[in-house]
Scaffold this motif. Structure first.
Motif, mmCIF file in Angstrom:
data_model
loop_
_atom_site.group_PDB
_atom_site.id
_atom_site.type_symbol
_atom_site.label_atom_id
_atom_site.label_comp_id
_atom_site.label_asym_id
_atom_site.label_seq_id
_atom_site.Cartn_x
_atom_site.Cartn_y
_atom_site.Cartn_z
ATOM 1 N N VAL A 183 35.809 33.562 37.718
ATOM 2 C CA VAL A 183 37.397 33.382 37.227
ATOM 3 C C VAL A 183 37.874 32.691 38.550
ATOM 4 N N PHE A 210 34.962 36.071 31.824
ATOM 5 C CA PHE A 210 35.595 36.025 33.218
ATOM 6 C C PHE A 210 35.136 37.038 34.048
ATOM 7 N N VAL A 221 44.668 35.367 36.651
ATOM 8 C CA VAL A 221 43.788 35.686 35.554
ATOM 9 C C VAL A 221 44.358 35.366 34.064
ATOM 10 N N VAL A 222 45.367 35.659 34.135
ATOM 11 C CA VAL A 222 46.206 35.472 32.806
ATOM 12 C C VAL A 222 46.366 33.774 32.508
ATOM 13 N N TRP A 224 44.417 31.535 33.496
ATOM 14 C CA TRP A 224 43.228 30.991 33.307
ATOM 15 C C TRP A 224 42.799 31.067 31.899
ATOM 16 N N ARG A 225 43.195 32.283 31.458
ATOM 17 C CA ARG A 225 42.931 32.943 30.025
ATOM 18 C C ARG A 225 43.495 31.981 29.320
ATOM 19 N N HIS A 226 44.882 31.631 29.216
ATOM 20 C CA HIS A 226 45.658 30.866 28.355
ATOM 21 C C HIS A 226 45.165 29.382 28.398
ATOM 22 N N LYS A 229 42.385 29.279 26.165
ATOM 23 C CA LYS A 229 42.593 29.480 24.752
ATOM 24 C C LYS A 229 43.345 28.128 24.232
ATOM 25 N N VAL A 237 37.772 35.202 24.879
ATOM 26 C CA VAL A 237 37.619 35.457 26.418
ATOM 27 C C VAL A 237 37.777 37.060 26.601
ATOM 28 N N LEU A 239 37.353 39.745 29.851
ATOM 29 C CA LEU A 239 37.210 39.941 31.256
ATOM 30 C C LEU A 239 36.305 40.960 31.636
ATOM 31 N N ASP A 507 50.659 39.815 29.513
ATOM 32 C CA ASP A 507 49.539 40.392 29.899
ATOM 33 C C ASP A 507 49.078 40.842 31.090
ATOM 34 N N VAL A 511 45.609 43.306 32.890
ATOM 35 C CA VAL A 511 44.942 42.895 33.772
ATOM 36 C C VAL A 511 44.852 43.667 34.936
#
Length: 574
Positions: A183, A210, A221-222, A224-226, A229, A237, A239, A507, A511
């Motif tokens: 990540v 991730f 982290v949030v 990168w997740r969005h 998506k 995804v 974690l 979010d 995390v």
């Protein structure tokens, strides 16, 4: 009588030159190439050669024919490139702005990866082998030609056909693919061509993992997740954070128990995503029960676990070297096959150990430690295929690929370019508490290496000069493992402008809850120098840590890192 002439001295160097001229006259390509490389003033383009890293000698008896079959294979730098990198080490550092640390998938634009050429069951094994070799040679030649014409600094990628065959085999066998990315630099670890091939060509499902989320901030982290998506909507995804599978004593043992349970939460999230994909086609109740059992039990010693499982016949590992084409049958014999893919050093083996609930695959920081794919049964009807790490073709500079863990640091001939890139992203003098040596006016990569060598006592044996190479490699290894707060990371596009909104995202709390078990808070009463990897009493451990890539398991040194910064507490285990 004719007067005798005095004999002229004929040195060994002249003799070698004479032999080389005779061989060149015969026109052998081997000696013509070596003569061309030795002629630095020649205007002819220098031909790069590929070689296998960490190649082992083969015995004459032929008992170890496959010893170097799966070794990493990259392009070797020329002498001119090495001299340029040495000179670049003395150039001043240019600090990177936050916007320059935002990166997308631009390094993978116009790049694909080699896939298995078309085949039929009527073809013999020899025909398949010839077709694959011909296809791969043409692919590599075209790719190298593109890189020579477009890049100043060449990018490394896997040149070993045997390693790509492992990927092809795993892609053909698997029903669901787990794509593991680090990540810290997620977009640099995820080639879009792999996503298109799995989803649109193979028509299979994939899940992005991730890994190492404990090393970066929760808002990153949030973000990168969005980002994933938005750009890859068909990929869920999950974690995950790798943890060390070891038993500890005292207070630290409870920390490892919490880390074990937290990793089981990541495994449970993977199970839920697989259940959503499989639905009722495969009964995953046994896997669910296994995860519950692993959650309810504390972590135990690795050696006892392996002995017990072998005695009960629970451990099933198949080391496969067969790479012939395979016709995929979905959920063959009611068994769900999960493939694990990713770049080197992203934590695939650690993830598989967590899925199994015990250590079944050796883990190392060395890229290419996993040589060929292994089939591991989690339960009777769920198995995992561990694929070796692959460096996919891209335009990523090699200096950056070293920091990503794609190239073994121990094999670097000149580490200054990668160290300079790291120092421009991370304030090394401030984090490592370095003092500028007297012979330098401003900070450069060589100055940072000398300062760290003086601080750690890395001196040459005879002249007692600072050992720059050892110090530079040591810093690069610390960065790769995330020690001493040397977190080299990138952010998705637009992150700096929206940093406040990401920190207040809903979010972030989720995390942070996942990360809190891994956050280590040192003893506030100790004033120990944080520039040391191990405790001050562990000088012997430091010697091993400088060469940690050659060790499969860095048990002793990593244990001291995670136990305590108090040097006297280490005496409790003796």
């Amino acid at each position: 009588m004719p007067q005798q002439r005095r004999k002229l001295a004929f040195s060994g160097k002249k003799k070698k030159d004479q032999i080389l001229q005779k061989r060149c006259a015969k026109g052998h390509s081997k000696y013509l190439r070596s003569n061309q490389e030795s002629n630095e003033d020649s205007d002819a383009p220098e031909k790069r050669v590929d070689h296998k890293l960490m190649e082992q000698p083969v015995t004459r008896g032929g008992r170890n024919k496959n010893l170097n079959r799966y070794n990493l294979q990259f392009i070797h730098e020329s002498k001119k490139d090495i001299e340029e990198m040495k000179q670049e080490g003395f150039s001043l550092l240019e600090i990177i702005t936050p916007t320059q640390r935002e990166i997308d998938a631009r390094y993978f634009e116009n790049y694909d990866f080699p896939v298995r050429p078309p085949w039929t069951f009527d073809q013999s094994k020899e025909q398949l082998d010839r077709n694959e070799h011909r296809y791969f040679k043409e692919y590599v030649d075209d790719l190298l030609q593109k890189q020579r014409s477009n890049l100043k600094e060449h990018s490394i990628f896997e040149l070993n056909l045997e390693t790509w065959r492992q990927l092809w085999r795993v892609l053909e066998f698997s029903d669901i693919l787990l794509i593991v990315v680090d990540v810290r630099y997620a977009s640099l670890m995820f080639p879009p061509s792999l996503y298109d091939y799995i989803i649109h060509t193979l028509k299979k499902h994939a899940i992005v993992i991730f890994n190492k989320v404990d090393l970066v901030a929760a808002e990153a982290v949030v973000a990168w997740r969005h980002y994933f998506k938005e750009h890859y909507p068909e990929l869920p995804v999950v974690l995950f954070a790798s943890y060390l599978v070891r038993s500890q004593k005292g207070v630290q043992r409870s920390r490892y128990q919490r880390a074990h349970r937290q990793s089981m939460d990541g495994v449970h999230n993977i199970y839920r995503e697989c259940q959503n994909i499989v639905q009722s086609d495969v009964d995953l109740s046994a896997w669910q029960q296994k995860i519950r059992d692993d959650m309810s039990t504390d972590q135990f010693d690795v050696e006892d676990a392996i002995t017990k499982s072998q005695a009960e016949g629970e451990l099933k590992i198949i080391n496969a070297t067969e790479t012939t084409p395979h016709q995929h049958v979905k959920y063959n014999n009611g068994v769900l096959t999960i493939g694990c893919l990713g770049f080197p050093n992203v934590g695939k083996s650690s993830l598989i150990n967590a899925l199994k609930g015990r250590k079944v695959v050796s883990v190392s920081r060395t890229p290419g430690h996993t040589k060929h794919f292994q089939t591991i049964f989690l339960v009777q009807n769920v198995r995992v295929c561990d694929c070796p790490g692959l460096v996919f073709p891209s335009s990523t500079p090699k200096s950056l690929q070293v920091l990503l863990g794609s190239f073994p640091i121990s094999q670097l001939q000149v580490p200054y370019r990668s160290l300079k890139l790291l120092a421009e992203h991370v304030s090394l003098p401030q984090l490592l508490r370095l003092h500028l040596p007297e012979e330098y006016d401003e900070w450069s990569a060589v100055a940072v290496a000398d300062a760290w060598a003086y601080k750690r006592g890395f001196l040459t044996a005879k002249a007692a000069r600072p050992d720059r190479y050892r110090a530079a490699n040591h810093i690069l290894r610390m960065c790769l493992s995330g020690q001493q707060q040397l977190i080299f990371q990138f952010y998705p596009p637009g992150y700096d402008d929206s940093r406040n909104s990401w920190s207040q995202h809903s979010d972030v709390a989720e995390v942070k809850k996942y990360q809190q078990v891994y956050n280590y808070e040192p003893d506030s009463e100790t004033n120990e120098d944080t520039s040391s990897i191990c405790s001050d009493s562990g000088d012997s451990c430091d010697e091993d840590s400088s060469n940690d890539e050659t060790n499969a398991d860095d048990d002793e040194c990593d244990d001291q890192i995670l136990r305590s910064r108090n040097a006297f507490r280490l005496l409790e285990d003796n």
